[in-house]
Design an enzyme around this catalytic site. Structure first.
Site, short mmCIF file in Angstrom:
data_model
loop_
_atom_site.label_atom_id
_atom_site.label_comp_id
_atom_site.label_asym_id
_atom_site.label_seq_id
_atom_site.Cartn_x
_atom_site.Cartn_y
_atom_site.Cartn_z
N GLU A 121 0.85 -1.21 0.00
CA GLU A 121 0.00 0.00 0.00
C GLU A 121 0.88 1.25 0.00
O GLU A 121 0.61 2.23 -0.71
CB GLU A 121 -0.93 -0.02 1.23
CG GLU A 121 -1.93 -1.16 1.15
CD GLU A 121 -2.89 -1.20 2.34
OE1 GLU A 121 -2.41 -1.29 3.48
OE2 GLU A 121 -4.10 -1.13 2.11
N GLU A 141 -3.09 -10.35 3.73
CA GLU A 141 -4.13 -10.01 4.71
C GLU A 141 -5.08 -11.17 4.97
O GLU A 141 -5.45 -11.44 6.11
CB GLU A 141 -4.93 -8.78 4.22
CG GLU A 141 -4.26 -7.45 4.51
CD GLU A 141 -3.21 -7.04 3.49
OE1 GLU A 141 -2.84 -7.88 2.65
OE2 GLU A 141 -2.75 -5.88 3.54
C1 1HE Z 1 7.19 -7.71 12.20
C2 1HE Z 1 6.47 -7.74 10.98
C3 1HE Z 1 5.19 -7.13 10.97
C4 1HE Z 1 8.33 -8.75 10.67
N1 1HE Z 1 4.76 -6.57 12.13
N2 1HE Z 1 6.72 -7.15 13.30
N3 1HE Z 1 2.38 -8.30 7.00
C5 1HE Z 1 2.72 -9.57 6.92
O1 1HE Z 1 1.94 -10.47 7.05
C6 1HE Z 1 4.20 -9.85 6.75
C7 1HE Z 1 4.79 -10.34 8.05
N4 1HE Z 1 6.22 -10.52 7.99
C8 1HE Z 1 6.80 -11.55 7.33
O2 1HE Z 1 6.17 -12.34 6.64
C9 1HE Z 1 8.27 -11.69 7.49
O3 1HE Z 1 8.68 -11.04 8.69
C10 1HE Z 1 9.10 -11.09 6.31
C11 1HE Z 1 8.91 -11.97 5.07
C12 1HE Z 1 8.73 -9.66 6.01
C13 1HE Z 1 10.61 -11.11 6.71
O4 1HE Z 1 10.96 -12.42 7.12
P1 1HE Z 1 12.27 -12.60 7.98
O5 1HE Z 1 12.47 -14.09 8.18
O6 1HE Z 1 13.40 -11.82 7.41
O7 1HE Z 1 11.98 -11.88 9.41
P2 1HE Z 1 11.13 -12.44 10.67
O8 1HE Z 1 12.02 -13.37 11.47
O9 1HE Z 1 9.80 -12.92 10.30
O10 1HE Z 1 10.92 -11.09 11.51
C14 1HE Z 1 12.04 -10.37 12.02
C15 1HE Z 1 11.50 -9.41 13.05
O11 1HE Z 1 10.64 -8.47 12.41
C16 1HE Z 1 10.66 -10.09 14.12
O12 1HE Z 1 10.78 -9.34 15.29
P3 1HE Z 1 11.66 -9.89 16.56
O13 1HE Z 1 11.51 -8.81 17.57
O14 1HE Z 1 11.04 -11.21 16.92
O15 1HE Z 1 13.06 -10.05 16.03
C17 1HE Z 1 9.25 -9.94 13.57
O16 1HE Z 1 8.27 -10.00 14.58
C18 1HE Z 1 9.34 -8.55 12.98
N5 1HE Z 1 8.33 -8.35 11.96
N6 1HE Z 1 7.21 -8.38 10.06
C19 1HE Z 1 5.51 -6.57 13.24
N7 1HE Z 1 4.43 -7.06 9.87
C20 1HE Z 1 -3.55 -0.92 7.31
S1 1HE Z 1 -3.93 -2.57 7.21
C21 1HE Z 1 -2.54 -3.34 6.52
C22 1HE Z 1 -2.65 -4.82 6.72
C23 1HE Z 1 -1.36 -5.52 6.53
O17 1HE Z 1 -0.31 -4.95 6.29
S2 1HE Z 1 -1.45 -7.21 6.70
C24 1HE Z 1 0.15 -7.77 6.23
C25 1HE Z 1 1.08 -7.82 7.40
#
Ligand code: 1HE
Length: 265
Positions: A121, A141
């Site tokens: 977005e 989502e």
């Molecule tokens: C996060 C987020 C997040 C990572 N919110 N903390 N978005 C998603 O569904 C995507 C979610 N994220 C992922 O699928 C993966 O993190 C990634 C593919 C982006 C990257 O993977 P990777 O293996 O490099 O990282 P990771 O081990 O998953 O995450 C590393 C850290 O980033 C970890 O935090 P830590 O404190 O445990 O080290 C994760 O929690 C953090 N992290 N992504 C919060 N999204 C206005 S409405 C909009 C609706 C949406 O956007 S829905 C889609 C959400």
């Protein structure tokens, strides 16, 4: 007027060079640049100021290997928001992204890694999207039990069409590479998206600011109008832009045959 340097930014970083090109970096790589409420407020402040700060073009890039992981899901879980609270969060996302799309300053997004959910977005509020080989696009989502709230139903649907957007949300389909270009998620696929975004920003910054203002606000506004009103608005905008003093020298150069001609590369 408040200067960009005076903004209190923690999750964004901004540098403006001598040519007026601002590099805006998403600066929360440990959280994959997930957008928490504080980051969105920083965007509202920054992109509200940008058009009045003499910035001629923006490169929107990210620290770390991923552009943006979308909504901060951990914050969203922790806050356990009410419907009204999350509606207001979404309205702030819209405020930030509308400032980008309608602000009149060209924004070139340099993409890499995940451009997902709210990250897509955000990217779709830029005027030009440049991807590299690592870049992938998704709307997870549906899998998260959520819905888009940052303008995807308008901007992503506009880029790829309704059917593709619904498929992405229902099935978690991921686009990358040439296919992402073909469906309209990005306009360039290159080895180094930041270097290309910089070249494009430099090129755009050569245009008169008033022309860029019209290109990066009027076209979006006109998409929201009836064809009749858009044609009227186009004539009014062209009346102002096409008679601006900054275009006189360029027209003269064309007339006296010193201006570059339009040629394929
Ligand atoms: C996060 C987020 C997040 C990572 N919110 N903390 N978005 C998603 O569904 C995507 C979610 N994220 C992922 O699928 C993966 O993190 C990634 C593919 C982006 C990257 O993977 P990777 O293996 O490099 O990282 P990771 O081990 O998953 O995450 C590393 C850290 O980033 C970890 O935090 P830590 O404190 O445990 O080290 C994760 O929690 C953090 N992290 N992504 C919060 N999204 C206005 S409405 C909009 C609706 C949406 O956007 S829905 C889609 C959400």
């Amino acid at each position: 007027m408040q200067a960009i340097d005076d903004l209190d930014l923690k999750n964004l970083a901004v540098e403006v060079d001598d040519a007026g090109i601002a590099t805006v970096s998403l600066n929360r790589p440990a959280k994959r640049n997930a957008l928490d409420a504080a980051t969105v407020e920083e965007m509202v402040a920054l992109f509200s100021l940008m058009p009045r700060a003499g910035v001629r073009a923006v490169i929107l890039r990210a620290e770390g290997p991923h552009f943006c992981a979308g909504l901060d899901l951990v914050e969203h879980h922790r806050e356990d928001r009410s419907p009204a609270e999350f509606m207001h969060i979404c309205l702030r996302w819209h405020e930030a992204f509308n400032k980008m799309e309608y602000g009149g300053v060209p924004i070139i997004a340099a993409l890499k890694g995940a451009v997902v959910g709210g990250g897509l977005e955000l990217a779709s509020a830029a005027h030009v999207r440049v991807a590299d080989a690592s870049t992938y696009f998704a709307l997870p989502e549906g899998q998260r039990g959520l819905f888009t709230g940052g303008g995807a139903t308008i901007r992503v649907a506009d880029l790829v069409g309704k059917a593709r957007m619904i498929d992405m949300m229902l099935t978690g389909r991921v686009y990358q590479g040439e296919e992402a270009v073909a469906v309209g998620l990005c306009q360039y696929l290159v080895e180094d998206s930041e270097a290309k975004a910089r070249d494009l920003a430099r090129a755009a910054a050569e245009n008169p600011p008033l022309s860029n203002f019209a290109i990066c606000s009027a076209i979006s506004h006109m998409q929201n109008m009836s064809a009749l009103d858009a044609a009227y608005a186009e004539a009014v905008v062209a009346g102002i832009v096409n008679t601006q003093p900054a275009s006189r020298g360029r027209l003269e150069a064309f007339a006296n045959k010193t201006a570059a001609r339009v040629r394929p590369e």
